[in-house]
Write an enzyme that holds these catalytic residues in place. Sequence first.
Site, PDB file in Angstrom:
ATOM      1  N   TYR A  18       0.860  -1.185   0.000  1.00  0.00           N
ATOM      2  CA  TYR A  18       0.000   0.000   0.000  1.00  0.00           C
ATOM      3  C   TYR A  18       0.898   1.238   0.000  1.00  0.00           C
ATOM      4  CZ  TYR A  18      -4.636   1.937   0.012  1.00  0.00           C
ATOM      5  OH  TYR A  18      -5.801   2.555  -0.385  1.00  0.00           O
ATOM      6  N   HIS A  42       3.134   4.604  -0.695  1.00  0.00           N
ATOM      7  CA  HIS A  42       2.870   6.038  -0.795  1.00  0.00           C
ATOM      8  C   HIS A  42       4.184   6.768  -1.039  1.00  0.00           C
ATOM      9  CE1 HIS A  42       4.396   6.090   3.291  1.00  0.00           C
ATOM     10  NE2 HIS A  42       3.400   5.344   3.718  1.00  0.00           N
ATOM     11  N   GLY A  59       6.189   8.218   0.870  1.00  0.00           N
ATOM     12  CA  GLY A  59       7.261   7.844   1.785  1.00  0.00           C
ATOM     13  C   GLY A  59       8.048   6.655   1.275  1.00  0.00           C
ATOM     14  N   HIS A  60       7.337   5.626   0.800  1.00  0.00           N
ATOM     15  CA  HIS A  60       8.016   4.470   0.211  1.00  0.00           C
ATOM     16  C   HIS A  60       8.773   4.877  -1.063  1.00  0.00           C
ATOM     17  CE1 HIS A  60       4.547   2.514   2.371  1.00  0.00           C
ATOM     18  NE2 HIS A  60       5.559   1.828   2.867  1.00  0.00           N
ATOM     19  N   GLY A  91      12.224   4.197   6.776  1.00  0.00           N
ATOM     20  CA  GLY A  91      11.811   5.551   7.106  1.00  0.00           C
ATOM     21  C   GLY A  91      11.883   5.820   8.605  1.00  0.00           C
ATOM     22  N   LYS A 148       9.906   7.562  10.272  1.00  0.00           N
ATOM     23  CA  LYS A 148       8.616   7.686  10.954  1.00  0.00           C
ATOM     24  C   LYS A 148       8.495   6.630  12.046  1.00  0.00           C
ATOM     25  CE  LYS A 148       4.663   6.376   9.211  1.00  0.00           C
ATOM     26  NZ  LYS A 148       4.079   5.559  10.304  1.00  0.00           N
ATOM     27  N   SER A 150       0.455   4.112   5.561  1.00  0.00           N
ATOM     28  CA  SER A 150      -0.553   3.306   4.872  1.00  0.00           C
ATOM     29  C   SER A 150      -1.861   3.279   5.655  1.00  0.00           C
ATOM     30  CB  SER A 150      -0.022   1.881   4.674  1.00  0.00           C
ATOM     31  OG  SER A 150       1.145   1.888   3.877  1.00  0.00           O
ATOM     32  N   ARG A 151      -1.781   3.458   6.974  1.00  0.00           N
ATOM     33  CA  ARG A 151      -2.984   3.412   7.800  1.00  0.00           C
ATOM     34  C   ARG A 151      -3.808   4.701   7.743  1.00  0.00           C
ATOM     35  NH1 ARG A 151       0.480  -0.021  10.989  1.00  0.00           N
ATOM     36  NH2 ARG A 151      -0.566  -2.004  11.451  1.00  0.00           N
TER      37      ARG A 151
END
Length: 296
Positions: free
Chosen positions: A33, A35, A37-38, A148, A150, A187-188
Amino acid sequence: MRVVRTVEQLREALDYMRMGGHTPIGFVPTMGYLHEGHASLIRKAGEMSRTVVMSIFVNPLQFGPSEDFSSYPRDERRDLELAEREGADIVFIPAVEEMYPQPIRTRITVDSLTAQLCGASRPGHFDGVTTVVSKLFNMVQPDYAFFGLKDAQQVAVLRRMVSDLNMNVEIIACPIVREADGLALSSRNVYLGSEERTQALVLSRALREARKAIEAGAVQTVDQARGLLISVISSSPLAVIDYVEILSFPGLGALDGGSLLSGAEGEVIMALAVKFGRTRLIDNNVFIPKEVHALV
């Protein structure tokens, strides 16, 4: 871009790359999933590596019995489009049965670093992370692996695992990527309702306000900074705090004397986990107290 689904196919693809001199190899493990960031991790891997491998695997070992494994968002077609656009060379998408063909009896545990923050809230979570990542490292044998910040605790845990077990891979930590309004990409985030999404902005705002207060000298202790973070987050009616902590980084220990400006020799992390409805979000800010002290 080549998509492979078995360990044998992965190793064949990597052997071909190595024989052709397409090294070093950079690895981006994900749960899909994808985004921006990935995407930033894939791009960084491309800058440092000749071959970029990405895995997409929702790992059941890192989900607790009441967590969202079965409903975790998945969109393989969209993920593959993003991976190809950003320059991945090999994408490994194994089934659960491929990763765990028999009940697993061996797990990797990193003590101490997993006892607080998300480790305290999600018992066993990091054992699942370290176990699957160690398996993936054995399969890919990358020179670099990209994660990442995060999930800064995950970065700290994996770096310690690599060091303790003499794994021949370097963990590259990449900056948090945020939406234009400050929400950390996750992703959440797709689980958030419109009002929850709006109120979730309080997380990045709390971190910004605490950092500014520290830089201005108005906040100088852990208790003061933690109180400010909790006060700002609590202004959001939907926010349910899981934890608000300020610790050394990457050791994740208490700061000597509780002083932000003089009690820490290395980096400090302000880390948050907050629920909005059923969605648990994490965010953090890492800084060097001595550099902040110079601004005061």
